[in-house]
Design an enzyme around this catalytic site. Structure first.
Site, PDB file in Angstrom:
ATOM      1  CG  HIS A   9      -7.971  -6.364  -1.620  1.00 35.72           C
ATOM      2  ND1 HIS A   9      -8.332  -6.733  -2.876  1.00 35.72           N
ATOM      3  CD2 HIS A   9      -6.640  -5.804  -1.966  1.00 35.72           C
ATOM      4  CE1 HIS A   9      -7.484  -6.084  -3.947  1.00 35.72           C
ATOM      5  NE2 HIS A   9      -6.707  -5.769  -3.291  1.00 35.72           N
TER       6      HIS A   9
ATOM      7  CB  VAL B 198       5.531 -12.787   0.966  1.00 34.80           C
ATOM      8  CG1 VAL B 198       6.608 -11.824   0.821  1.00 34.80           C
ATOM      9  CG2 VAL B 198       5.538 -14.180   0.226  1.00 34.80           C
TER      10      VAL B 198
ATOM     11  CB  THR C 196       5.967 -13.920  13.890  1.00 37.16           C
ATOM     12  OG1 THR C 196       5.809 -13.617  12.436  1.00 37.16           O
ATOM     13  CG2 THR C 196       6.859 -13.057  14.447  1.00 37.16           C
ATOM     14  N   PRO C 197       4.424 -16.663  12.536  1.00 36.56           N
ATOM     15  CG  PRO C 197       4.335 -16.870  10.112  1.00 36.56           C
ATOM     16  CD  PRO C 197       5.032 -15.908  11.323  1.00 36.56           C
TER      17      PRO C 197
ATOM     18  N   GLY D 255      14.857 -15.947  10.695  1.00 39.37           N
ATOM     19  CA  GLY D 255      14.446 -14.616  11.415  1.00 39.37           C
ATOM     20  C   GLY D 255      13.147 -14.391  11.960  1.00 39.37           C
TER      21      GLY D 255
ATOM     22  CB  SER E  51       2.311 -13.398  11.621  1.00 40.69           C
ATOM     23  OG  SER E  51       2.624 -13.169  10.161  1.00 40.69           O
TER      24      SER E  51
ATOM     25  CE1 TYR F  63     -11.207  -5.272  -6.957  1.00 45.40           C
ATOM     26  CE2 TYR F  63     -12.825  -4.857  -4.979  1.00 45.40           C
ATOM     27  CZ  TYR F  63     -11.554  -5.617  -5.580  1.00 45.40           C
ATOM     28  OH  TYR F  63     -10.774  -6.529  -4.384  1.00 45.40           O
TER      29      TYR F  63
ATOM     30  CD  GLU G 235     -11.322  -8.352  -2.041  1.00 40.90           C
ATOM     31  OE1 GLU G 235     -12.148  -7.210  -2.111  1.00 40.90           O
ATOM     32  OE2 GLU G 235     -10.293  -8.542  -2.613  1.00 40.90           O
TER      33      GLU G 235
HETATM   34  C1  LIG Z   1       1.210 -10.928   5.911  1.00 41.82           C
HETATM   35  C2  LIG Z   1       2.435 -10.141   6.751  1.00 41.82           C
HETATM   36  C3  LIG Z   1       2.632 -10.557   7.930  1.00 41.82           C
HETATM   37  C4  LIG Z   1       3.556  -9.872   8.736  1.00 41.82           C
HETATM   38  N1  LIG Z   1       4.063 -10.390   9.912  1.00 41.82           N
HETATM   39  C5  LIG Z   1       5.203  -9.561  10.656  1.00 41.82           C
HETATM   40  C6  LIG Z   1       5.573  -9.928  11.903  1.00 41.82           C
HETATM   41  O1  LIG Z   1       4.954 -10.926  12.367  1.00 41.82           O
HETATM   42  N2  LIG Z   1       6.709  -9.480  12.417  1.00 41.82           N
HETATM   43  C7  LIG Z   1       7.293  -8.266  11.758  1.00 41.82           C
HETATM   44  O2  LIG Z   1       7.927  -7.639  12.309  1.00 41.82           O
HETATM   45  N3  LIG Z   1       6.744  -8.115  10.494  1.00 41.82           N
HETATM   46  C8  LIG Z   1       5.782  -8.684   9.805  1.00 41.82           C
HETATM   47  N4  LIG Z   1       5.436  -8.086   8.680  1.00 41.82           N
HETATM   48  C9  LIG Z   1       5.840  -6.989   8.197  1.00 41.82           C
HETATM   49  C10 LIG Z   1       5.198  -5.757   8.617  1.00 41.82           C
HETATM   50  O3  LIG Z   1       4.060  -5.505   8.041  1.00 41.82           O
HETATM   51  C11 LIG Z   1       6.157  -4.393   8.138  1.00 41.82           C
HETATM   52  O4  LIG Z   1       6.252  -4.474   6.703  1.00 41.82           O
HETATM   53  C12 LIG Z   1       7.484  -4.311   8.720  1.00 41.82           C
HETATM   54  O5  LIG Z   1       7.110  -3.766   9.998  1.00 41.82           O
HETATM   55  C13 LIG Z   1       8.128  -2.774   8.029  1.00 41.82           C
HETATM   56  O6  LIG Z   1       7.287  -1.748   8.303  1.00 41.82           O
HETATM   57  P1  LIG Z   1       8.024  -0.135   8.597  1.00 41.82           P
HETATM   58  O7  LIG Z   1       6.456   0.573   8.524  1.00 41.82           O
HETATM   59  O8  LIG Z   1       8.656  -0.373  10.003  1.00 41.82           O
HETATM   60  O9  LIG Z   1       8.630  -0.211   7.507  1.00 41.82           O
HETATM   61  P2  LIG Z   1       8.376   0.671   6.143  1.00 41.82           P
HETATM   62  O10 LIG Z   1       8.381   2.359   6.560  1.00 41.82           O
HETATM   63  O11 LIG Z   1       7.127   0.245   5.410  1.00 41.82           O
HETATM   64  O12 LIG Z   1       9.730   0.600   5.384  1.00 41.82           O
HETATM   65  C14 LIG Z   1       9.724  -0.814   4.776  1.00 41.82           C
HETATM   66  C15 LIG Z   1      11.057  -0.754   3.767  1.00 41.82           C
HETATM   67  O13 LIG Z   1      10.749   0.218   2.751  1.00 41.82           O
HETATM   68  C16 LIG Z   1      11.893   1.078   2.746  1.00 41.82           C
HETATM   69  N5  LIG Z   1      11.446   2.436   2.357  1.00 41.82           N
HETATM   70  C17 LIG Z   1      10.422   3.334   3.086  1.00 41.82           C
HETATM   71  N6  LIG Z   1      10.521   4.479   2.594  1.00 41.82           N
HETATM   72  C18 LIG Z   1      11.347   4.388   1.684  1.00 41.82           C
HETATM   73  C19 LIG Z   1      11.754   5.342   0.600  1.00 41.82           C
HETATM   74  N7  LIG Z   1      11.133   6.736   0.811  1.00 41.82           N
HETATM   75  N8  LIG Z   1      12.572   5.203  -0.002  1.00 41.82           N
HETATM   76  C20 LIG Z   1      13.238   3.907  -0.260  1.00 41.82           C
HETATM   77  N9  LIG Z   1      12.873   2.922   0.426  1.00 41.82           N
HETATM   78  C21 LIG Z   1      11.967   3.211   1.345  1.00 41.82           C
HETATM   79  C22 LIG Z   1      12.576   1.116   4.313  1.00 41.82           C
HETATM   80  O14 LIG Z   1      13.802   1.253   4.380  1.00 41.82           O
HETATM   81  C23 LIG Z   1      12.350  -0.373   4.624  1.00 41.82           C
HETATM   82  O15 LIG Z   1      13.254  -1.230   4.175  1.00 41.82           O
HETATM   83  C24 LIG Z   1       4.015  -8.826   8.043  1.00 41.82           C
HETATM   84  C25 LIG Z   1       4.041  -8.320   6.752  1.00 41.82           C
HETATM   85  C26 LIG Z   1       2.982  -9.160   6.032  1.00 41.82           C
HETATM   86  C27 LIG Z   1       2.494  -8.605   4.790  1.00 41.82           C
HETATM   87  C1  HEM Z   2      -8.738  -6.157 -10.064  1.00 42.84           C
HETATM   88  C2  HEM Z   2      -8.404  -5.360  -8.902  1.00 42.84           C
HETATM   89  C3  HEM Z   2      -7.056  -5.428  -8.056  1.00 42.84           C
HETATM   90  C4  HEM Z   2      -5.958  -6.275  -8.193  1.00 42.84           C
HETATM   91  C5  HEM Z   2      -5.447  -6.994  -9.315  1.00 42.84           C
HETATM   92  C6  HEM Z   2      -5.288  -5.945  -7.009  1.00 42.84           C
HETATM   93  C7  HEM Z   2      -4.124  -6.576  -6.904  1.00 42.84           C
HETATM   94  C8  HEM Z   2      -3.601  -6.524  -5.728  1.00 42.84           C
HETATM   95  C9  HEM Z   2      -2.081  -7.013  -5.166  1.00 42.84           C
HETATM   96  C10 HEM Z   2      -1.259  -8.073  -6.068  1.00 42.84           C
HETATM   97  C11 HEM Z   2      -1.767  -6.936  -4.000  1.00 42.84           C
HETATM   98  C12 HEM Z   2      -0.531  -7.219  -3.105  1.00 42.84           C
HETATM   99  C13 HEM Z   2      -1.121  -8.523  -2.485  1.00 42.84           C
HETATM  100  C14 HEM Z   2      -0.028  -9.005  -1.645  1.00 42.84           C
HETATM  101  O1  HEM Z   2       0.803  -9.837  -2.164  1.00 42.84           O
HETATM  102  O2  HEM Z   2       0.181  -8.845  -0.444  1.00 42.84           O
HETATM  103  C15 HEM Z   2      -2.894  -5.789  -3.416  1.00 42.84           C
HETATM  104  C16 HEM Z   2      -2.939  -5.107  -2.240  1.00 42.84           C
HETATM  105  C17 HEM Z   2      -3.627  -4.031  -1.997  1.00 42.84           C
HETATM  106  N1  HEM Z   2      -4.657  -3.418  -2.734  1.00 42.84           N
HETATM  107 FE1  HEM Z   2      -5.118  -4.243  -4.360  1.00 42.84          FE
HETATM  108  N2  HEM Z   2      -6.070  -5.023  -6.249  1.00 42.84           N
HETATM  109  C18 HEM Z   2      -7.088  -4.720  -6.829  1.00 42.84           C
HETATM  110  C19 HEM Z   2      -8.191  -4.010  -6.370  1.00 42.84           C
HETATM  111  C20 HEM Z   2      -7.766  -3.002  -5.247  1.00 42.84           C
HETATM  112  C21 HEM Z   2      -8.886  -2.109  -4.783  1.00 42.84           C
HETATM  113  C22 HEM Z   2     -10.352  -1.821  -5.536  1.00 42.84           C
HETATM  114  C23 HEM Z   2      -8.311  -1.384  -4.123  1.00 42.84           C
HETATM  115  C24 HEM Z   2      -8.856  -0.087  -3.157  1.00 42.84           C
HETATM  116  C25 HEM Z   2      -8.577   1.022  -2.920  1.00 42.84           C
HETATM  117  C26 HEM Z   2      -7.030  -2.009  -3.652  1.00 42.84           C
HETATM  118  C27 HEM Z   2      -5.994  -1.739  -2.543  1.00 42.84           C
HETATM  119  C28 HEM Z   2      -5.133  -2.485  -2.236  1.00 42.84           C
HETATM  120  C29 HEM Z   2      -4.250  -2.081  -1.006  1.00 42.84           C
HETATM  121  C30 HEM Z   2      -4.691  -1.047   0.056  1.00 42.84           C
HETATM  122  C31 HEM Z   2      -3.286  -3.038  -0.802  1.00 42.84           C
HETATM  123  C32 HEM Z   2      -2.357  -3.376   0.191  1.00 42.84           C
HETATM  124  C33 HEM Z   2      -1.082  -2.455  -0.327  1.00 42.84           C
HETATM  125  C34 HEM Z   2       0.248  -2.555   0.285  1.00 42.84           C
HETATM  126  O3  HEM Z   2       0.168  -3.265   1.569  1.00 42.84           O
HETATM  127  O4  HEM Z   2       1.142  -1.962  -0.012  1.00 42.84           O
HETATM  128  N3  HEM Z   2      -6.779  -2.954  -4.434  1.00 42.84           N
HETATM  129  N4  HEM Z   2      -3.635  -5.387  -4.490  1.00 42.84           N
END
Ligand SMILES: Cc1cc2nc3c(=O)[nH]c(=O)nc-3n(C[C@H](O)[C@H](O)[C@H](O)COP(=O)(O)OP(=O)(O)OC[C@H]3O[C@@H](n4cnc5c(N)ncnc54)[C@H](O)[C@@H]3O)c2cc1C
Ligand code: HEM
Length: 404
Positions: free
Chosen positions: A88, A393, A280-281, A276, A209, A98, A140
């Site tokens: 967040h 993850v 990175t981290p 794979g 990362s 919220y 937060e």
């Molecule tokens: C904490 C954290 C750290 C990360 N660190 C790294 C890192 O160091 N290096 C790295 O490369 N990545 C990292 N990632 C992953 C990165 O954030 C992105 O998720 C990754 O680069 C893919 O993003 P994208 O926009 O290219 O794919 P997206 O467009 O988000 O697509 C993701 C998946 O969803 C599918 N998808 C998209 N649209 C649709 C649709 N309409 N229907 C069905 N399926 C769909 C795509 O085919 C794909 O398989 C990290 C993620 C997190 C949460």
């Molecule tokens: C009690 C309230 C909430 C709960 C339980 C909750 C829960 C979660 C969880 C489980 C995730 C995924 C975390 C992870 O594993 O990466 C997430 C991501 C996120 N949340 Fe919340 N959330 C709450 C409130 C909010 C609020 C108020 C907002 C504001 C609009 C918000 C916006 C987001 C966004 C933008 C992400 C990242 C989404 C993504 O990367 O796809 N959440 N939240």
């Protein structure tokens, strides 16, 4: 703490809510984005919406939190929420949002469960929501204030200084700061969120990362290009970063967050385990240990398709060589061949019985969830306490091993 009044109601309705929580989450997001379409510009990741993973993560966290409250009503399971809080804050979430989420989540519950949502049931789930929300906002607030930022000031402009082709589908970006703002230091293992403008005019956030130790005025992250597979589209942001962003371009990047953090003050051996792009981290943490001149026993265990696919291997080789007590073992699906100096190279998937793990080590893992699941189970089987195994993850956390 969950009230005595709400506890039996939550206990009684948890099976019904649990069974349909996924549907509730889908309905919630439909309501939310209809009422607040601006949240899809720079805040929510639409890839995670499209493939349903964010809906599953939200549903899983609410169900897990409610179950924990029912089991131990006197204790708030706040450690369950730390990872969410980091995500967040890396997106600049504001406390007042919220209320918006509350209203749309409750609308989703009412729509899916219909008449079963009596005023008593609604009040009990309201209580669960606000327990989660207050805990999250509290954590937060602490995360923002520790970095001296507010939700509005997490974003900084950074210019791409270098773009390095690591492997066929992985590039590393080195970015340097272009503003006078003080750079907020990153802890080893943390990530940043990058907001990338897309051709349709919206900005999309993705986490990456940091793949090198904190360097003050510059930062490094490494991106694997996501190609289309099984009828799914190409990854939007990774493709844009690979094909549309180059040296001299300016990116909007958050200050660093992330709960997977190296604790090198513990004096314990460190074992890094990756597969794979999950390296990175690990590369970031190793780089930190090398820069700090660590004498700790350190082990990197990495699985990949082949040595050519092993991103950041040049940097890792140098860091391992610089560390007096470090070793590296690799597993390659395409065969046990290594040009790199390693202590062990094995064919196929990672198998922990092929190496001698240090006593009393702390473990850091990153890779696909099935890979981490297998490794974590093997470690626990070997007697490693689960508190000594941290993981990251690369997407919404659908595993939630810490909840187990
Ligand atoms: C904490 C954290 C750290 C990360 N660190 C790294 C890192 O160091 N290096 C790295 O490369 N990545 C990292 N990632 C992953 C990165 O954030 C992105 O998720 C990754 O680069 C893919 O993003 P994208 O926009 O290219 O794919 P997206 O467009 O988000 O697509 C993701 C998946 O969803 C599918 N998808 C998209 N649209 C649709 C649709 N309409 N229907 C069905 N399926 C769909 C795509 O085919 C794909 O398989 C990290 C993620 C997190 C949460
Ligand atoms: C009690 C309230 C909430 C709960 C339980 C909750 C829960 C979660 C969880 C489980 C995730 C995924 C975390 C992870 O594993 O990466 C997430 C991501 C996120 N949340 Fe919340 N959330 C709450 C409130 C909010 C609020 C108020 C907002 C504001 C609009 C918000 C916006 C987001 C966004 C933008 C992400 C990242 C989404 C993504 O990367 O796809 N959440 N939240």
């Amino acid at each position: 703490m969950l009230s005595d009044k709400s506890r039996p109601v939550i206990e009684a309705t948890l099976p019904a809510v649990g069974a349909r929580i996924q549907e509730i989450a889908q309905c919630f997001y439909r309501h939310l984005f209809t009422a607040h379409p601006e949240l899809l510009d720079g805040t929510f990741n639409r890839g995670n919406q499209a493939d349903g993973s964010q809906q599953r993560a939200l549903a899983g966290s609410v169900a897990a939190f409610a179950s924990a409250l029912v089991k131990t009503p006197d204790r708030l399971p706040e450690n369950l929420l730390i990872r969410i809080a980091h995500k967040h804050t890396s997106l600049g979430l504001r406390p007042e949002q919220y209320q918006i989420v509350h209203d749309n989540l409750m609308a989703g519950i009412a729509e899916v469960l219909g008449d079963a949502v009596t005023p008593e049931v609604a009040a009990a789930w309201d209580e669960v929501y606000w327990l989660m929300a207050y805990t999250l906002t509290h954590v937060e607030r602490g995360l923002y204030s520790a970095r001296g930022v507010t939700p509005q000031t997490i974003w900084r402009q950074w210019e791409v200084e270098k773009k390095i082709q690591e492997t066929d589908d992985v590039v590393t970006f080195v970015v340097k700061r272009v503003e006078d703002h003080l750079v907020k230091p990153a802890l080893p293992g943390q990530y940043i969120t990058v907001q990338v403008p897309l051709p349709d005019g919206t900005r999309q956030p993705r986490q990456y990362s940091l793949s090198r130790a904190d360097q003050g005025d510059s930062r490094q992250f490494t991106v694997k290009r996501v190609y289309s597979a099984a009828g799914k589209p190409d990854g939007e942001v990774s493709t844009m970063l690979h094909t549309g962003v180059g040296v001299g371009d300016v990116l909007s990047i958050s200050v660093p967050f992330g709960a997977l953090v190296l604790d090198d003050y513990s004096g314990r051996p460190m074992v890094f385990i990756s597969a794979g792009i999950g390296v990175t981290p690990m590369a970031g943490m190793l780089s930190h240990l090398a820069a700090a001149g660590s004498h700790l026993p350190i082990m990197l265990l990495h699985a990949d398709h082949s040595e050519n696919a092993f991103a950041l291997r040049g940097q890792i080789r140098e860091d391992i060589a610089a560390l007096p007590n470090a070793s590296i073992y690799v597993w390659y699906e395409q065969g046990a061949e290594s040009q790199m100096p390693v202590q062990g190279v094995f064919p196929g998937r990672m198998d922990l019985s092929q190496v001698r793990l240090p006593e009393n080590a702390s473990y850091h893992m990153c890779g696909p969830v099935p890979f981490m699941h297998g490794i974590r189970s093997a470690l626990i089987e070997l007697g490693v306490p689960s508190r000594d195994i941290q993981y990251e993850v690369f997407g919404p956390d659908l595993w939630q091993a810490d909840y187990e």
